[in-house]
Design a protein around this motif. Structure first.
Motif, PDB file in Angstrom:
ATOM      1  N   GLN A   4       0.991  -1.166  -0.041  1.00  0.00           N
ATOM      2  CA  GLN A   4      -0.009   0.028   0.158  1.00  0.00           C
ATOM      3  C   GLN A   4       0.851   1.241   0.190  1.00  0.00           C
ATOM      4  O   GLN A   4       1.774   1.347   0.681  1.00  0.00           O
ATOM      5  N   GLU A  18       3.540  -0.036   2.539  1.00  0.00           N
ATOM      6  CA  GLU A  18       3.484  -0.896   3.482  1.00  0.00           C
ATOM      7  C   GLU A  18       3.252  -2.022   2.956  1.00  0.00           C
ATOM      8  O   GLU A  18       2.241  -2.280   2.093  1.00  0.00           O
ATOM      9  N   ALA A  19       4.145  -3.425   3.374  1.00  0.00           N
ATOM     10  CA  ALA A  19       4.012  -4.659   2.866  1.00  0.00           C
ATOM     11  C   ALA A  19       2.760  -5.440   3.850  1.00  0.00           C
ATOM     12  O   ALA A  19       2.700  -5.117   4.886  1.00  0.00           O
ATOM     13  N   VAL A  21       0.575  -8.896   4.116  1.00  0.00           N
ATOM     14  CA  VAL A  21       0.437 -10.096   3.625  1.00  0.00           C
ATOM     15  C   VAL A  21      -1.040 -10.605   2.991  1.00  0.00           C
ATOM     16  O   VAL A  21      -2.044 -10.203   3.570  1.00  0.00           O
ATOM     17  N   ALA A  32      -7.669 -10.831   2.661  1.00  0.00           N
ATOM     18  CA  ALA A  32      -6.851  -9.906   3.527  1.00  0.00           C
ATOM     19  C   ALA A  32      -6.360 -10.379   4.638  1.00  0.00           C
ATOM     20  O   ALA A  32      -6.937 -11.520   5.285  1.00  0.00           O
ATOM     21  N   ALA A  33      -5.311  -9.709   4.986  1.00  0.00           N
ATOM     22  CA  ALA A  33      -4.564 -10.311   6.507  1.00  0.00           C
ATOM     23  C   ALA A  33      -5.461 -10.113   7.611  1.00  0.00           C
ATOM     24  O   ALA A  33      -5.488 -10.866   8.611  1.00  0.00           O
ATOM     25  N   ILE A  37      -4.665 -13.434  10.129  1.00  0.00           N
ATOM     26  CA  ILE A  37      -3.341 -12.908  11.062  1.00  0.00           C
ATOM     27  C   ILE A  37      -3.848 -13.401  12.546  1.00  0.00           C
ATOM     28  O   ILE A  37      -2.831 -14.043  12.857  1.00  0.00           O
ATOM     29  N   ASP A 138      -1.249   1.658  14.836  1.00  0.00           N
ATOM     30  CA  ASP A 138      -2.397   1.557  15.304  1.00  0.00           C
ATOM     31  C   ASP A 138      -2.383   2.585  16.669  1.00  0.00           C
ATOM     32  O   ASP A 138      -3.036   2.062  17.626  1.00  0.00           O
ATOM     33  N   GLU A 194      -3.312   6.558   8.849  1.00  0.00           N
ATOM     34  CA  GLU A 194      -3.583   5.408   8.233  1.00  0.00           C
ATOM     35  C   GLU A 194      -5.191   5.255   8.026  1.00  0.00           C
ATOM     36  O   GLU A 194      -5.914   5.915   8.581  1.00  0.00           O
TER      37      GLU A 194
HETATM   38  P1  C2E Z   1      -2.265  -2.582   9.727  1.00  0.00           P
HETATM   39  O1  C2E Z   1      -0.740  -2.869  10.045  1.00  0.00           O
HETATM   40  O2  C2E Z   1      -2.679  -1.414  10.792  1.00  0.00           O
HETATM   41  O3  C2E Z   1      -2.794  -2.330   8.441  1.00  0.00           O
HETATM   42  C1  C2E Z   1      -3.856  -1.504   7.884  1.00  0.00           C
HETATM   43  C2  C2E Z   1      -5.020  -2.407   7.493  1.00  0.00           C
HETATM   44  O4  C2E Z   1      -5.990  -1.444   7.118  1.00  0.00           O
HETATM   45  C3  C2E Z   1      -4.792  -3.299   6.325  1.00  0.00           C
HETATM   46  O5  C2E Z   1      -5.518  -4.337   6.369  1.00  0.00           O
HETATM   47  C4  C2E Z   1      -5.161  -2.383   5.044  1.00  0.00           C
HETATM   48  O6  C2E Z   1      -5.478  -3.297   3.838  1.00  0.00           O
HETATM   49  C5  C2E Z   1      -6.252  -1.577   5.631  1.00  0.00           C
HETATM   50  N1  C2E Z   1      -6.480  -0.347   5.000  1.00  0.00           N
HETATM   51  C6  C2E Z   1      -5.636   0.422   4.601  1.00  0.00           C
HETATM   52  N2  C2E Z   1      -6.133   1.370   4.040  1.00  0.00           N
HETATM   53  C7  C2E Z   1      -7.396   1.349   4.325  1.00  0.00           C
HETATM   54  C8  C2E Z   1      -8.635   2.466   4.343  1.00  0.00           C
HETATM   55  O7  C2E Z   1      -8.639   3.392   3.668  1.00  0.00           O
HETATM   56  N3  C2E Z   1      -9.673   2.069   4.643  1.00  0.00           N
HETATM   57  C9  C2E Z   1      -9.944   0.563   5.359  1.00  0.00           C
HETATM   58  N4  C2E Z   1     -11.334   0.190   5.658  1.00  0.00           N
HETATM   59  N5  C2E Z   1      -8.823  -0.112   5.351  1.00  0.00           N
HETATM   60  C10 C2E Z   1      -7.589   0.211   5.025  1.00  0.00           C
HETATM   61  P2  C2E Z   1      -5.137  -5.971   6.332  1.00  0.00           P
HETATM   62  O8  C2E Z   1      -3.959  -5.947   4.976  1.00  0.00           O
HETATM   63  O9  C2E Z   1      -6.109  -6.915   6.141  1.00  0.00           O
HETATM   64  O10 C2E Z   1      -4.023  -5.969   7.601  1.00  0.00           O
HETATM   65  C11 C2E Z   1      -4.786  -6.168   8.755  1.00  0.00           C
HETATM   66  C12 C2E Z   1      -3.823  -6.129   9.968  1.00  0.00           C
HETATM   67  O11 C2E Z   1      -3.077  -7.446   9.879  1.00  0.00           O
HETATM   68  C13 C2E Z   1      -2.925  -5.221   9.709  1.00  0.00           C
HETATM   69  O12 C2E Z   1      -2.895  -3.845  10.413  1.00  0.00           O
HETATM   70  C14 C2E Z   1      -1.502  -5.752  10.452  1.00  0.00           C
HETATM   71  O13 C2E Z   1      -1.733  -5.516  11.918  1.00  0.00           O
HETATM   72  C15 C2E Z   1      -1.930  -7.096  10.223  1.00  0.00           C
HETATM   73  N6  C2E Z   1      -0.604  -7.600   9.077  1.00  0.00           N
HETATM   74  C16 C2E Z   1      -0.663  -7.575   7.860  1.00  0.00           C
HETATM   75  N7  C2E Z   1       0.126  -7.965   7.062  1.00  0.00           N
HETATM   76  C17 C2E Z   1       0.800  -8.465   8.087  1.00  0.00           C
HETATM   77  C18 C2E Z   1       2.137  -9.033   8.023  1.00  0.00           C
HETATM   78  O14 C2E Z   1       2.942  -9.438   6.984  1.00  0.00           O
HETATM   79  N8  C2E Z   1       2.819  -9.557   9.401  1.00  0.00           N
HETATM   80  C19 C2E Z   1       2.083  -9.307  10.541  1.00  0.00           C
HETATM   81  N9  C2E Z   1       2.553  -9.823  11.655  1.00  0.00           N
HETATM   82  N10 C2E Z   1       0.927  -8.633  10.723  1.00  0.00           N
HETATM   83  C20 C2E Z   1       0.179  -8.374   9.452  1.00  0.00           C
END
Ligand code: C2E
Ligand code: MG
Ligand code: MG
Length: 236
Positions: A4, A18-19, A21, A32-33, A37, A138, A194
């Motif tokens: 993103q 931001e990467a 997964v 979605a993660a 997760i 967060d 964010e």
């Molecule tokens: P995060 O790090 O706070 O990532 C932001 C989340 O909000 C991401 O969901 C992203 O897709 C979503 N997002 C970004 N912009 C917007 C927006 O404008 N509106 C809305 N409604 N959502 C938005 P995602 O990708 O489902 O990830 C959820 C959480 O899962 C992440 O929150 C992070 O805590 C975790 N995560 C994601 N990838 C990884 C990873 O590779 N490793 C680890 N340990 N955790 C991960």
């Protein structure tokens, strides 16, 4: 791995990604993660998964640099990863492909850091030794203690979407975001908002002096091919 875009609010230029997964599921498509997760955390799979993510992200960062593209890379790190006794060694191994570790930002949540405060302090110091930069993700939603803003060697505060949501109207969120930005800047920290979804939110962030922003308004998390098109334009 999806990416993103993160834009600087003064220049409106793409400064990093931001990467995030994704699970390519044979029936459900791209998952979605947020959907898996917690499960990966519970079963411990987050440790090898997290290592894969960081390794991939570092390789991609290097690949871009080799093409003359300079982008900061943010990667989420879970509490379970951080709690491994050899966490720093594992992270260092992933960083071996990276030329300048200060362009790698590890995102940690308050909850992860608060689980074992003294251990977190030691671990974060080890990570800083590697040259990476640290982000509190967060911010404001977890078991917040302002004391860790001075105790932890943090570089960036990422303002949680739940506060960004109310921006643009006369709302408590506006005052909270304003206070977070002032506090962070007074402590010499950068701020990233964010979950920016509307022009009103973006305008408010610019007015409040937030440094960077990411969100659906500016760019959704996307596959590498799609990000390359954004890179070519450099604008949201
Ligand atoms: P995060 O790090 O706070 O990532 C932001 C989340 O909000 C991401 O969901 C992203 O897709 C979503 N997002 C970004 N912009 C917007 C927006 O404008 N509106 C809305 N409604 N959502 C938005 P995602 O990708 O489902 O990830 C959820 C959480 O899962 C992440 O929150 C992070 O805590 C975790 N995560 C994601 N990838 C990884 C990873 O590779 N490793 C680890 N340990 N955790 C991960
Ligand atoms: Mg994050
Ligand atoms: Mg977040």
């Amino acid at each position: 791995l999806y990416y993103q875009p993160i834009f600087a609010l003064d220049t409106r230029c793409l400064g990093g990604v931001e990467a995030l997964v994704r699970w390519l599921h044979p029936e459900h498509g791209v998952v979605a993660a947020a959907e898996f997760i917690d499960l990966a955390e519970d079963c411990g799979l987050i440790v090898p998964l997290g290592a894969w993510v960081l390794d991939q992200a570092c390789r991609q960062h290097r690949a871009w640099l080799d093409r003359g593209i300079k982008l900061e890379m943010s990667v989420n790190v879970s509490a379970r990863q951080l709690n491994q006794s050899d966490a720093a060694d594992r992270i260092a191994a992933c960083l071996s492909t990276v030329e300048d570790p200060s362009e790698i930002f590890l995102e940690l949540t308050e909850t992860a850091l608060m689980q074992d405060l003294s251990k977190s302090l030691v671990r974060l110091a080890e990570l800083k030794e590697l040259g990476v930069r640290l982000v509190i993700d967060d911010f404001g939603t977890g078991y917040s203690s302002l004391s860790y803003l001075k105790r932890f060697p943090i570089d960036i505060v990422k303002i949680d979407k739940s506060f960004v949501d109310g921006l643009g109207s006369d709302n408590p969120d506006t005052h909270i975001v304003s206070a977070i930005i002032s506090l962070a800047h007074a402590l010499g920290l950068r701020t990233v908002a964010e979950g920016v979804e509307t022009d009103a939110q973006l305008d408010a962030l610019v007015r409040l002096g937030c440094d960077e922003a990411q969100g659906y308004l500016l760019g959704k998390p996307m596959a590498l091919e799609d990000l390359e098109a954004v890179l070519a334009s450099g604008q949201p």
